[in-house]
Motif scaffolding. Structure first.
Motif, PDB file in Angstrom:
ATOM      1  N   PHE A   1      -7.218   6.983  -5.468  1.00  0.00           N
ATOM      2  CA  PHE A   1      -6.229   5.921  -5.262  1.00  0.00           C
ATOM      3  C   PHE A   1      -6.214   4.899  -6.388  1.00  0.00           C
ATOM      4  N   SER A   2      -5.006   4.480  -6.715  1.00  0.00           N
ATOM      5  CA  SER A   2      -4.806   3.352  -7.615  1.00  0.00           C
ATOM      6  C   SER A   2      -3.561   2.615  -7.147  1.00  0.00           C
ATOM      7  N   GLY A   3      -3.667   1.311  -7.008  1.00  0.00           N
ATOM      8  CA  GLY A   3      -2.509   0.556  -6.524  1.00  0.00           C
ATOM      9  C   GLY A   3      -2.731  -0.941  -6.606  1.00  0.00           C
ATOM     10  N   MET A   4      -1.802  -1.662  -6.001  1.00  0.00           N
ATOM     11  CA  MET A   4      -1.824  -3.117  -6.067  1.00  0.00           C
ATOM     12  C   MET A   4      -1.534  -3.705  -4.691  1.00  0.00           C
ATOM     13  N   VAL A   5      -2.336  -4.680  -4.319  1.00  0.00           N
ATOM     14  CA  VAL A   5      -2.079  -5.450  -3.115  1.00  0.00           C
ATOM     15  C   VAL A   5      -1.426  -6.760  -3.541  1.00  0.00           C
ATOM     16  N   CYS A   6      -0.293  -7.079  -2.937  1.00  0.00           N
ATOM     17  CA  CYS A   6       0.419  -8.323  -3.242  1.00  0.00           C
ATOM     18  C   CYS A   6       0.385  -9.205  -1.997  1.00  0.00           C
ATOM     19  N   GLU A   7      -0.361 -10.294  -2.071  1.00  0.00           N
ATOM     20  CA  GLU A   7      -0.397 -11.250  -0.967  1.00  0.00           C
ATOM     21  C   GLU A   7       0.585 -12.368  -1.275  1.00  0.00           C
ATOM     22  N   VAL A   8       1.560 -12.560  -0.392  1.00  0.00           N
ATOM     23  CA  VAL A   8       2.610 -13.546  -0.648  1.00  0.00           C
ATOM     24  C   VAL A   8       2.499 -14.701   0.333  1.00  0.00           C
TER      25      VAL A   8
ATOM     26  N   LEU B   1       7.921 -20.952 -13.451  1.00  0.00           N
ATOM     27  CA  LEU B   1       8.328 -19.581 -13.745  1.00  0.00           C
ATOM     28  C   LEU B   1       7.577 -18.585 -12.872  1.00  0.00           C
ATOM     29  N   LEU B   2       6.269 -18.799 -12.732  1.00  0.00           N
ATOM     30  CA  LEU B   2       5.449 -17.903 -11.932  1.00  0.00           C
ATOM     31  C   LEU B   2       5.869 -17.941 -10.461  1.00  0.00           C
ATOM     32  N   ASP B   3       6.175 -19.131  -9.971  1.00  0.00           N
ATOM     33  CA  ASP B   3       6.633 -19.275  -8.596  1.00  0.00           C
ATOM     34  C   ASP B   3       7.929 -18.501  -8.372  1.00  0.00           C
ATOM     35  N   CYS B   4       8.852 -18.577  -9.328  1.00  0.00           N
ATOM     36  CA  CYS B   4      10.122 -17.849  -9.223  1.00  0.00           C
ATOM     37  C   CYS B   4       9.904 -16.343  -9.259  1.00  0.00           C
ATOM     38  N   LEU B   5       8.976 -15.878 -10.081  1.00  0.00           N
ATOM     39  CA  LEU B   5       8.681 -14.451 -10.151  1.00  0.00           C
ATOM     40  C   LEU B   5       8.123 -13.934  -8.824  1.00  0.00           C
ATOM     41  N   TRP B   6       7.243 -14.728  -8.210  1.00  0.00           N
ATOM     42  CA  TRP B   6       6.681 -14.330  -6.915  1.00  0.00           C
ATOM     43  C   TRP B   6       7.773 -14.250  -5.848  1.00  0.00           C
ATOM     44  N   LYS B   7       8.668 -15.223  -5.842  1.00  0.00           N
ATOM     45  CA  LYS B   7       9.755 -15.193  -4.853  1.00  0.00           C
ATOM     46  C   LYS B   7      10.675 -13.999  -5.087  1.00  0.00           C
TER      47      LYS B   7
ATOM     48  N   GLU C   1      10.664   1.411  -7.273  1.00  0.00           N
ATOM     49  CA  GLU C   1       9.270   1.320  -7.692  1.00  0.00           C
ATOM     50  C   GLU C   1       9.164   0.709  -9.089  1.00  0.00           C
ATOM     51  N   GLU C   2      10.083   1.083  -9.971  1.00  0.00           N
ATOM     52  CA  GLU C   2      10.070   0.542 -11.328  1.00  0.00           C
ATOM     53  C   GLU C   2      10.325  -0.962 -11.329  1.00  0.00           C
ATOM     54  N   ARG C   3      11.296  -1.419 -10.525  1.00  0.00           N
ATOM     55  CA  ARG C   3      11.621  -2.849 -10.470  1.00  0.00           C
ATOM     56  C   ARG C   3      10.453  -3.657  -9.907  1.00  0.00           C
ATOM     57  N   ILE C   4       9.833  -3.156  -8.842  1.00  0.00           N
ATOM     58  CA  ILE C   4       8.703  -3.858  -8.231  1.00  0.00           C
ATOM     59  C   ILE C   4       7.515  -3.885  -9.194  1.00  0.00           C
ATOM     60  N   THR C   5       7.256  -2.765  -9.849  1.00  0.00           N
ATOM     61  CA  THR C   5       6.149  -2.693 -10.808  1.00  0.00           C
ATOM     62  C   THR C   5       6.371  -3.649 -11.977  1.00  0.00           C
ATOM     63  N   GLN C   6       7.594  -3.739 -12.470  1.00  0.00           N
ATOM     64  CA  GLN C   6       7.899  -4.649 -13.574  1.00  0.00           C
ATOM     65  C   GLN C   6       7.639  -6.096 -13.184  1.00  0.00           C
ATOM     66  N   LEU C   7       8.032  -6.474 -11.973  1.00  0.00           N
ATOM     67  CA  LEU C   7       7.794  -7.844 -11.515  1.00  0.00           C
ATOM     68  C   LEU C   7       6.294  -8.121 -11.400  1.00  0.00           C
TER      69      LEU C   7
ATOM     70  N   MET D   1      -1.048 -20.052  -3.688  1.00  0.00           N
ATOM     71  CA  MET D   1      -0.401 -19.524  -2.494  1.00  0.00           C
ATOM     72  C   MET D   1       0.018 -18.054  -2.630  1.00  0.00           C
ATOM     73  N   TRP D   2      -0.186 -17.441  -3.781  1.00  0.00           N
ATOM     74  CA  TRP D   2       0.165 -16.038  -3.989  1.00  0.00           C
ATOM     75  C   TRP D   2      -1.035 -15.357  -4.653  1.00  0.00           C
ATOM     76  N   ARG D   3      -1.154 -14.044  -4.474  1.00  0.00           N
ATOM     77  CA  ARG D   3      -2.298 -13.366  -5.072  1.00  0.00           C
ATOM     78  C   ARG D   3      -1.997 -11.886  -5.317  1.00  0.00           C
TER      79      ARG D   3
END
Length: 208
Positions: A72-79, A138-144, A113-119, A7-9
């Protein structure tokens, strides 16, 4: 490079390794974090530019297409869309949701930005380790946590409209959640009105 979780990507993208952009246009909820360079998007026919250090929030039900990327370099977070809707119930009301749709890009502070990148890094590392039930929790909690962090960073940096929510605002947000889970099987107004204990007439008026 792709990282998957139920459910997350996470989708890591850059100039050299473009993913299938049609997949990005199908994302219902999530964000794009630009780490370097610039990304030009078409969002429902409107051009949006995302630069280094900025966060783009996917507007609800918008069609997003990558038009151009420069260094460009970045990350797409699908929640998980259903989780986002439940998280938004405490802060969402119609003018605020419309504001987010019209202002989807925000410049992050270095700390945010640092906090989001760390997660994101924690999620990527955890997803690569051996899977077990505890690891999945654990992974589910990190995504939330990432979802809440992104929402908080956005709200801290913009000034969305203030005011009291009405009962109709709650009806709209609940309807979005119900629609996500039931749209494949139920298309009638009476079904969604019944889920909220409302008459079809009142429900239709509130949604309009």
């Amino acid at each position: 490079m792709y990282y998957f979780c139920i459910m997350w990507r996470l989708i890591k993208i850059d100039n050299k390794t473009y993913p299938d952009t049609s997949a990005l246009s199908k994302i219902e909820a999530g964000c794009i974090l630009c780490k370097r360079g610039e990304l030009i998007l078409n969002v429902d026919g409107i051009e949006r530019i995302v630069k280094s250090g900025q966060l783009f929030i996917y507007p609800p039900y918008a069609k997003v297409i990558i038009c151009e990327a420069t260094n460009f370099s970045g990350m797409v977070c699908e929640v998980d869309h259903t989780f986002v809707l439940s998280a938004m119930k405490s802060i969402a009301w119609s003018p605020k949701l419309q504001f987010i749709s019209n202002h989807p890009t925000v410049t992050l502070s270095g700390k945010d930005e640092e906090r989001i990148t760390q997660l994101i890094d924690f999620i990527a590392q955890s997803d690569e380790e051996d899977e077990n039930q505890l690891r999945g929790l654990l992974l589910d909690c990190l995504w939330k946590a990432l979802t809440y962090e992104v929402l908080q960073a956005y709200i801290d940096k913009v000034a969305p409209p203030t005011g009291e929510r009405s009962s109709r605002d709650s009806i709209v947000v609940s309807f979005q959640s119900d629609l996500k889970t039931d749209a494949a099987c139920h298309r009638d107004v009476s079904h969604y009105a019944r889920l909220q204990g409302l008459t079809p007439r009142y429900f239709s008026t509130a949604i309009r």
